[in-house]
Scaffold this motif. Structure first.
Motif, PDB file in Angstrom:
ATOM      1  N   PHE A  17      -0.390   0.478   7.491  1.00  0.00           N
ATOM      2  CA  PHE A  17      -1.928  -0.171   6.999  1.00  0.00           C
ATOM      3  C   PHE A  17      -1.780  -1.785   7.092  1.00  0.00           C
ATOM      4  O   PHE A  17      -2.890  -2.277   7.410  1.00  0.00           O
ATOM      5  CB  PHE A  17      -2.048   0.362   5.654  1.00  0.00           C
ATOM      6  CG  PHE A  17      -3.276   0.134   5.070  1.00  0.00           C
ATOM      7  CD1 PHE A  17      -4.381   1.266   5.359  1.00  0.00           C
ATOM      8  CD2 PHE A  17      -3.714  -0.874   4.585  1.00  0.00           C
ATOM      9  CE1 PHE A  17      -5.751   1.006   4.875  1.00  0.00           C
ATOM     10  CE2 PHE A  17      -4.952  -1.251   4.100  1.00  0.00           C
ATOM     11  CZ  PHE A  17      -5.943  -0.225   4.418  1.00  0.00           C
ATOM     12  N   TYR A  61      -7.342   0.890   0.473  1.00  0.00           N
ATOM     13  CA  TYR A  61      -6.776   1.937   1.435  1.00  0.00           C
ATOM     14  C   TYR A  61      -7.891   3.024   1.800  1.00  0.00           C
ATOM     15  O   TYR A  61      -7.439   3.633   2.943  1.00  0.00           O
ATOM     16  CB  TYR A  61      -5.536   2.568   0.607  1.00  0.00           C
ATOM     17  CG  TYR A  61      -4.859   3.560   1.353  1.00  0.00           C
ATOM     18  CD1 TYR A  61      -3.960   3.256   2.384  1.00  0.00           C
ATOM     19  CD2 TYR A  61      -5.128   5.042   1.212  1.00  0.00           C
ATOM     20  CE1 TYR A  61      -3.144   4.089   3.008  1.00  0.00           C
ATOM     21  CE2 TYR A  61      -4.222   5.858   1.794  1.00  0.00           C
ATOM     22  CZ  TYR A  61      -3.318   5.378   3.057  1.00  0.00           C
ATOM     23  OH  TYR A  61      -2.414   6.292   3.616  1.00  0.00           O
ATOM     24  N   GLY A 115       2.268   2.504   4.603  1.00  0.00           N
ATOM     25  CA  GLY A 115       2.191   1.194   3.986  1.00  0.00           C
ATOM     26  C   GLY A 115       2.160   0.265   4.954  1.00  0.00           C
ATOM     27  O   GLY A 115       1.258  -0.809   5.044  1.00  0.00           O
ATOM     28  N   TYR A 150       0.028   3.687  -2.965  1.00  0.00           N
ATOM     29  CA  TYR A 150      -1.171   4.402  -2.695  1.00  0.00           C
ATOM     30  C   TYR A 150      -1.154   5.375  -1.766  1.00  0.00           C
ATOM     31  O   TYR A 150      -1.901   6.354  -1.880  1.00  0.00           O
ATOM     32  CB  TYR A 150      -2.332   3.167  -2.499  1.00  0.00           C
ATOM     33  CG  TYR A 150      -2.180   2.163  -3.814  1.00  0.00           C
ATOM     34  CD1 TYR A 150      -3.205   2.341  -4.712  1.00  0.00           C
ATOM     35  CD2 TYR A 150      -1.309   1.074  -3.725  1.00  0.00           C
ATOM     36  CE1 TYR A 150      -3.288   1.582  -5.920  1.00  0.00           C
ATOM     37  CE2 TYR A 150      -1.726   0.154  -4.820  1.00  0.00           C
ATOM     38  CZ  TYR A 150      -2.362   0.267  -5.952  1.00  0.00           C
ATOM     39  OH  TYR A 150      -2.215  -0.346  -7.150  1.00  0.00           O
ATOM     40  N   ALA A 151      -0.395   5.071  -0.641  1.00  0.00           N
ATOM     41  CA  ALA A 151      -0.412   6.238   0.490  1.00  0.00           C
ATOM     42  C   ALA A 151       0.363   7.227   0.086  1.00  0.00           C
ATOM     43  O   ALA A 151      -0.245   8.323   0.201  1.00  0.00           O
ATOM     44  CB  ALA A 151       0.046   5.302   1.686  1.00  0.00           C
ATOM     45  N   TRP A 211      -6.964  -1.840  -4.774  1.00  0.00           N
ATOM     46  CA  TRP A 211      -6.268  -1.362  -3.760  1.00  0.00           C
ATOM     47  C   TRP A 211      -6.422   0.047  -3.214  1.00  0.00           C
ATOM     48  O   TRP A 211      -6.350   0.324  -2.020  1.00  0.00           O
ATOM     49  CB  TRP A 211      -4.584  -1.532  -4.296  1.00  0.00           C
ATOM     50  CG  TRP A 211      -3.801  -2.759  -4.447  1.00  0.00           C
ATOM     51  CD1 TRP A 211      -3.470  -3.440  -5.541  1.00  0.00           C
ATOM     52  CD2 TRP A 211      -3.444  -3.631  -3.290  1.00  0.00           C
ATOM     53  NE1 TRP A 211      -3.061  -4.474  -5.257  1.00  0.00           N
ATOM     54  CE2 TRP A 211      -2.799  -4.584  -3.857  1.00  0.00           C
ATOM     55  CE3 TRP A 211      -3.613  -3.473  -1.733  1.00  0.00           C
ATOM     56  CZ2 TRP A 211      -2.405  -5.835  -3.113  1.00  0.00           C
ATOM     57  CZ3 TRP A 211      -3.218  -4.548  -1.156  1.00  0.00           C
ATOM     58  CH2 TRP A 211      -2.321  -5.558  -1.637  1.00  0.00           C
ATOM     59  N   LEU A 236       0.861  -1.308   0.002  1.00  0.00           N
ATOM     60  CA  LEU A 236       0.086  -0.238  -0.080  1.00  0.00           C
ATOM     61  C   LEU A 236       0.860   1.029  -0.102  1.00  0.00           C
ATOM     62  O   LEU A 236       0.197   2.411   0.120  1.00  0.00           O
ATOM     63  CB  LEU A 236      -1.031   0.041   1.191  1.00  0.00           C
ATOM     64  CG  LEU A 236      -2.352  -0.743   1.115  1.00  0.00           C
ATOM     65  CD1 LEU A 236      -3.165   0.070  -0.105  1.00  0.00           C
ATOM     66  CD2 LEU A 236      -2.342  -2.244   0.866  1.00  0.00           C
ATOM     67  N   GLU A 239      -8.693   4.323   5.743  1.00  0.00           N
ATOM     68  CA  GLU A 239      -8.506   5.743   6.232  1.00  0.00           C
ATOM     69  C   GLU A 239      -9.789   6.449   6.434  1.00  0.00           C
ATOM     70  O   GLU A 239      -9.856   7.497   6.676  1.00  0.00           O
ATOM     71  CB  GLU A 239      -7.735   6.449   5.034  1.00  0.00           C
ATOM     72  CG  GLU A 239      -6.454   5.939   4.818  1.00  0.00           C
ATOM     73  CD  GLU A 239      -5.459   6.384   6.157  1.00  0.00           C
ATOM     74  OE1 GLU A 239      -5.098   7.385   6.482  1.00  0.00           O
ATOM     75  OE2 GLU A 239      -4.804   5.160   6.572  1.00  0.00           O
TER      76      GLU A 239
END
Length: 301
Positions: free
Chosen positions: A220, A280, A217, A201-202, A276, A198, A284
């Protein structure tokens, strides 16, 4: 808002179907890198050939052995330039991939939050996040290379490999240790891949710095181990099934090879990017749309 893994797959799939244009960054990345790859090999080939022959010679009058000899001589005479070209190609390729990956994640984020994404979202997210994502990729690459310590003991204790070449059945000292090291390195690579799945993506979604993205990441994953592991397994499984189908249908058939080669970038990569991203955003506690509530068609590219 919580969604179980099945709901994430269902709503992620509907989001992807509604926004098939998310494949555009992956397709552009492939073709632009292909052009760069061809240009690089033409450039370095011409450099080594001309340098090895000291002047331009018509290759039609030379044998293959003479051409290979000239290229090798050119490489020996231009090692610094050749290494610089290889490094420049590698870094430029990584930067391009970071740009398009950031663009795809930005499109997936917009689609997950609002239901639709457009082509301009790719450029906006790519320009804003590509360099930081590039640095993150370098950090992950260094972490992967650090795993080489697992094969160092075997490499130091291994015996003479020449005897193995001449007699494959002959035991070689240290091969067991080297094999165990390779297996440990493989496990290490898998662990790194899962722990920091992740991180990109973060970085893009929250616009984090590289180190903060790696921390986010990892954090998470520690908070959502099963969901991350299931999605990682699902993503790898899709790639495996695609390769298996290609082999089953016949990899020597050109049409089958082309289809199985382009399926990942047109279908699998954008689809898993949406999954993904949704995972995420849910972790969040971001507000996401429900595809079942959207009855109108997408806005388009």
């Amino acid at each position: 808002m919580y969604e179980d893994f099945g709901t994430i797959l269902n709503r992620g799939f509907k989001t992807w179907v509604r926004n098939l244009n998310i494949c555009i960054p992956y397709v552009l990345n492939f073709f632009i890198n292909l052009i760069l790859f061809v240009f690089f090999f033409v450039l370095i080939g011409a450099l080594l050939y001309v340098s090895g022959s000291m002047n331009v010679v018509d290759p039609a009058v030379l044998t293959n052995e003479e051409i290979y000899s000239m290229i090798w001589d050119g490489f020996k005479n231009n090692i610094p330039v050749s290494v610089a070209l290889v490094l420049a190609f590698f870094l430029l390729s990584m930067i391009l991939q970071a740009f398009f990956t950031a663009g795809a994640i930005g499109m997936a984020k917009k689609a997950s939050e609002t239901g639709d994404t457009v082509f301009s979202d790719m450029f906006r997210s790519g320009w804003k996040n590509s360099f930081r994502l590039f640095l993150t990729s370098l950090l992950l690459a260094l972490m992967v290379l650090a795993g080489i310590v697992f094969i160092v003991p075997g490499a130091l204790t291994i015996g003479d490999l020449n005897s193995l070449v001449h007699n494959p059945g002959l035991p070689v000292k240290g091969m067991g240790v080297l094999g165990a090291g390779v297996m440990l390195w493989t496990v290490y690579l898998l662990v790194i891949s899962i722990l920091f799945s992740l991180a990109p993506y973060a970085l893009v979604i929250d616009e984090l710095d590289p180190l903060d993205a790696l921390k986010a990441g990892y954090g998470f994953f520690m908070s959502n181990k099963l969901d991350v592991f299931f999605l990682w397994t699902f993503s790898v499984g899709l790639a495996f099934v695609n390769g298996f189908i290609g082999e089953l249908l016949g990899s020597e058939i050109l049409l089958v090879s082309i289809i199985t080669y382009f399926v990942p970038m047109i279908i699998l990569q954008p689809f898993t990017a949406v999954l993904w991203t949704r995972l995420y955003l849910l972790g969040e506690e971001r507000k996401l749309y429900n595809p079942d509530d959207l009855l109108s068609g997408p806005d388009g590219l």
